[in-house]
Design a protein around this motif. Structure first.
Motif, short mmCIF file in Angstrom:
data_model
loop_
_atom_site.label_atom_id
_atom_site.label_comp_id
_atom_site.label_asym_id
_atom_site.label_seq_id
_atom_site.Cartn_x
_atom_site.Cartn_y
_atom_site.Cartn_z
N SER A 183 0.80 -1.23 0.00
CA SER A 183 0.00 0.00 0.00
C SER A 183 0.83 1.26 0.00
O SER A 183 0.39 2.29 -0.54
CB SER A 183 -0.93 0.01 1.22
N PHE A 184 2.03 1.23 0.59
CA PHE A 184 2.75 2.48 0.83
C PHE A 184 4.17 2.54 0.27
O PHE A 184 4.88 3.51 0.51
CB PHE A 184 2.79 2.76 2.34
N LEU A 202 2.73 4.66 -6.93
CA LEU A 202 2.37 4.39 -5.53
C LEU A 202 0.89 4.09 -5.52
O LEU A 202 0.06 4.99 -5.45
CB LEU A 202 2.71 5.60 -4.66
N LYS A 203 0.55 2.81 -5.62
CA LYS A 203 -0.84 2.42 -5.81
C LYS A 203 -1.23 1.29 -4.86
O LYS A 203 -0.41 0.47 -4.48
CB LYS A 203 -1.06 1.96 -7.26
N VAL A 244 11.55 2.79 6.63
CA VAL A 244 10.19 3.16 6.23
C VAL A 244 9.18 2.13 6.74
O VAL A 244 8.14 2.49 7.31
CB VAL A 244 10.09 3.29 4.69
N LEU A 245 9.46 0.85 6.55
CA LEU A 245 8.51 -0.18 6.99
C LEU A 245 8.41 -0.24 8.50
O LEU A 245 7.33 -0.48 9.05
CB LEU A 245 8.93 -1.53 6.42
N LYS A 246 9.52 0.00 9.17
CA LYS A 246 9.49 0.05 10.64
C LYS A 246 8.58 1.19 11.09
O LYS A 246 7.76 1.03 12.00
CB LYS A 246 10.90 0.24 11.16
N PHE A 247 8.70 2.33 10.47
CA PHE A 247 7.87 3.49 10.77
C PHE A 247 6.39 3.18 10.50
O PHE A 247 5.52 3.48 11.33
CB PHE A 247 8.34 4.67 9.92
N LEU A 248 6.09 2.57 9.36
CA LEU A 248 4.70 2.25 9.02
C LEU A 248 4.12 1.24 9.99
O LEU A 248 2.94 1.32 10.36
CB LEU A 248 4.64 1.71 7.59
N GLY A 249 4.94 0.28 10.41
CA GLY A 249 4.48 -0.70 11.39
C GLY A 249 4.10 -0.05 12.70
O GLY A 249 3.07 -0.39 13.31
#
Length: 629
Positions: A369-370, A382-383, A436-441
């Motif tokens: 998603s991100f 970015l879709k 980035v993924l750590k932040f999104l989590g």
């Protein structure tokens, strides 16, 4: 809704365990996948058949020598487990067809019978659809070996005997023990509705070897309770296909939220227990439903969407990133290089594999998603993937359901990620993606669903995602006094500096601040038109715009990062000639890679020259932009 009813029905079948292994038997069942030693496999009471579509047994001295010495040196090196490949099976009546691995399993049986090892009670039977004579030879334990009838078997038996006889008695016994207990195969059972012929064709065309993530999957499966093996295997395979959004394989799309994924096992990505549980059948769509689509529907979907948006990372390295995010103590011990994949998971395998597969699924949802993808031969996108009219799947901008219009906040996030990707393009050591993924989590823990998370990440009040990406970019590219020490170094100037500068130029140009920065950039209003063709591209060649002056040739103001092909076409031409080639290039190409280069040629529009004063002025202005970032 009909689709929801189908989901519920399939999930009820799935989690009631219709494929549950029968207790009190040693027969292989469809979900009995995992790692088997040679002894464990051949003591299974099963019948394997080499079907007609398989080629004849063709291994010879080269392959036998390779296999024997591989095993021998692994034994001598003290390797605890040696994986020699996969055995892919397909249940057909009371037998299992060997789809992939028949050369290997035939050779293993031949070695086993040549060893004449009494410590194993062989129950596995190997059938050949086209050659009953080989069956009889194996059933007789090689006693009725006819050289004329089975020449390749007889020759290989002699080769194996000679290899074994080259060992002294002690080494021979050690080899026997190691071969039986430490040499491992990964057994995979294909779903009942698999197009076996197509699968066989693909496998043999690619000639794929066993990969580390396949070994890791098998290790997890060997440690998971029987009732959960099938679910784990399916969810793992969903996550492994990085080029396909998980929402296409889990039938719920936007109706599924982050917490609901978590409630499969009552945990979310942070490891906190959920108190508001929901029924499993309300959470996941059935993968089996996807597999049961008609061939016509499958073909239509593949033609439209399959492989349209490419992932920026492969599955093994994605696993490393998720593993590092989940590490609570010594994150530095987790490598983001997939060569260390198995080592990264040595401790994790002692933990709950069911929880890990859930964590993996959560981060794949966030990734899909991100995180940007690359549309083939086009720009970064970015879709998110959504289901339209409960039927087909489509892609929409992550931060808006409008396919055509992308607001500035979304564009900035997409461009920042594109800049980071081309700056750090290797599959390994993607530290920026880890951050980035750590932040999104962390952001997703208390969020209801993806839509709410999307809104929070780009809201006018917070713009948290954009700010975080800028922080990551600044730390990754501008740390260690790079602006003081590494700018005027000619071809040794870090490429990431040029990509970051291009992003800054792009941002200042598309925003309302253009008038403020127009003089600093050294361009006029018409420069904005060039943005339509600008793309963050993988560039590897630093161009010296003004090659005549040794004094200032390596100055940052005289440099730009472009593709190697375009740089070769410029050679050591004059500024006027290079400018003309650039303008001609823009007319015929869909995109170009350097806004800094575009500025340099725009600055010389009136005088068709580029001198030392221009270089110094441009260099100082560009450095100022970097300092402000």
């Amino acid at each position: 809704m009909k689709s929801i009813k189908i989901i519920i029905r399939k999930l009820l079948q799935f989690f009631k365990g219709e494929r549950k292994m029968c207790s009190g038997t040693n027969r292989l069942k469809e979900k009995d996948e995992g790692i088997f030693s040679i002894k464990e496999l051949f003591e299974k009471e099963i019948e394997l058949k080499v079907p007609l579509y398989q080629r004849r047994y063709a291994w010879g001295k080269k392959e036998l020598d390779q296999l024997f010495y591989d095993i021998y040196w692994q034994m001598e090196g003290g390797v605890e487990e040696y994986f020699i490949g996969t055995l892919v099976l397909f249940k057909k009546g009371s037998l299992y067809d060997i789809v992939d691995g028949q050369q290997r399993v035939t050779t293993l049986l031949l070695i086993l019978l040549t060893l004449k090892e009494n410590s194993i009670e062989r129950k596995l039977r190997l059938r050949y659809a086209a050659r009953e004579s080989i069956e009889k030879i194996f059933e007789s334990n090689l006693e009725k070996l006819d050289l004329e009838e089975c020449k390749e078997i007889a020759i290989n038996k002699n080769i194996i005997e000679n290899l074994l006889n080259s060992l002294d008695e002690e080494k021979r016994q050690k080899f026997n023990e190691y071969f039986l207990k430490k040499v491992k195969l990964v057994v995979t059972i294909l779903p009942s509705n698999t197009d076996v012929n197509k699968y066989f064709e693909i496998m043999n065309t690619r000639g794929k070897q066993l990969e580390l993530h396949e070994i890791l999957k098998a290790r997890f499966l060997s440690r998971i309770e029987e009732d959960n093996k099938n679910r784990f295997s399916i969810l793992w395979d969903i996550c492994a296909d990085m080029d396909t959004h998980v929402s296409k394989k889990i039938k719920s799309c936007d109706n599924i939220n982050i917490k609901e994924y978590s409630q499969i096992l009552d945990f979310n990505a942070s490891g906190k227990e959920n108190t508001n549980k929901k029924s499993l059948r309300k959470i996941l769509g059935s993968i089996d439903e996807n597999l049961n689509n008609t061939k016509e529907n499958q073909k239509a979907e593949v033609d439209e969407n399959e492989g349209k948006y490419k992932s920026i990372i492969n599955f093994p390295n994605f696993l490393c990133i998720v593993r590092k995010i989940l590490e609570e103590t010594s994150k530095d011990s987790i490598s983001l290089d997939d060569k260390n994949l198995l080592k990264n998971f040595e401790d994790k395998l002692k933990l709950d594999g069911n929880k890990f597969i859930l964590d993996l699924l959560n981060y794949r949802l966030l990734f899909d998603s991100f995180i940007i993808r690359r549309e083939e031969k086009k720009d970064w996108v970015l879709k998110k993937c959504i289901q339209e009219n409960n039927k087909s799947y489509g892609y929409r901008n992550t931060f808006s359901n409008n396919e055509d219009n992308e607001d500035n906040s979304s564009k900035k996030i997409r461009q920042l990620q594109g800049m980071l990707q081309v700056s750090f393009s290797t599959q390994t050591y993607k530290n920026w993606l880890y951050e980035v993924l750590k932040f999104l989590g962390e952001k997703s823990v208390d969020i209801k669903d993806i839509k709410e998370l999307s809104q929070n990440l780009v809201s006018d009040n917070e713009k948290t995602f954009y700010i975080k990406l800028k922080e990551i970019a600044k730390e990754a590219i501008l740390s260690n006094d790079v602006l003081k020490d590494k700018l005027n170094n000619g071809v040794r100037t870090p490429h990431s500096i040029f990509h970051l500068l291009d992003y800054i130029i792009w941002e200042k140009t598309v925003e309302s601040e253009f008038e403020k920065y127009k003089e600093l950039l050294g361009v006029e209003e018409e420069f904005k038109s060039s943005l339509k063709k600008f793309r963050f591209m993988y560039c590897n060649s630093i161009e010296h715009v003004y090659p005549q002056s040794e004094k200032i040739i390596d100055d940052f103001g005289n440099l730009c990062l472009i593709t190697k092909e375009f740089n070769s076409s410029l050679s050591d031409s004059s500024y006027k000639s290079k400018k003309a080639k650039f303008e001609e290039y823009l007319k015929h190409q869909e995109s170009f890679a350097s806004l800094k280069q575009a500025i340099i040629f725009s600055m010389g529009n009136k005088k068709d020259e580029w001198n030392e004063e221009d270089i110094q002025t441009h260099g100082k202005n560009m450095i100022k932009l970097l300092e402000e970032f």
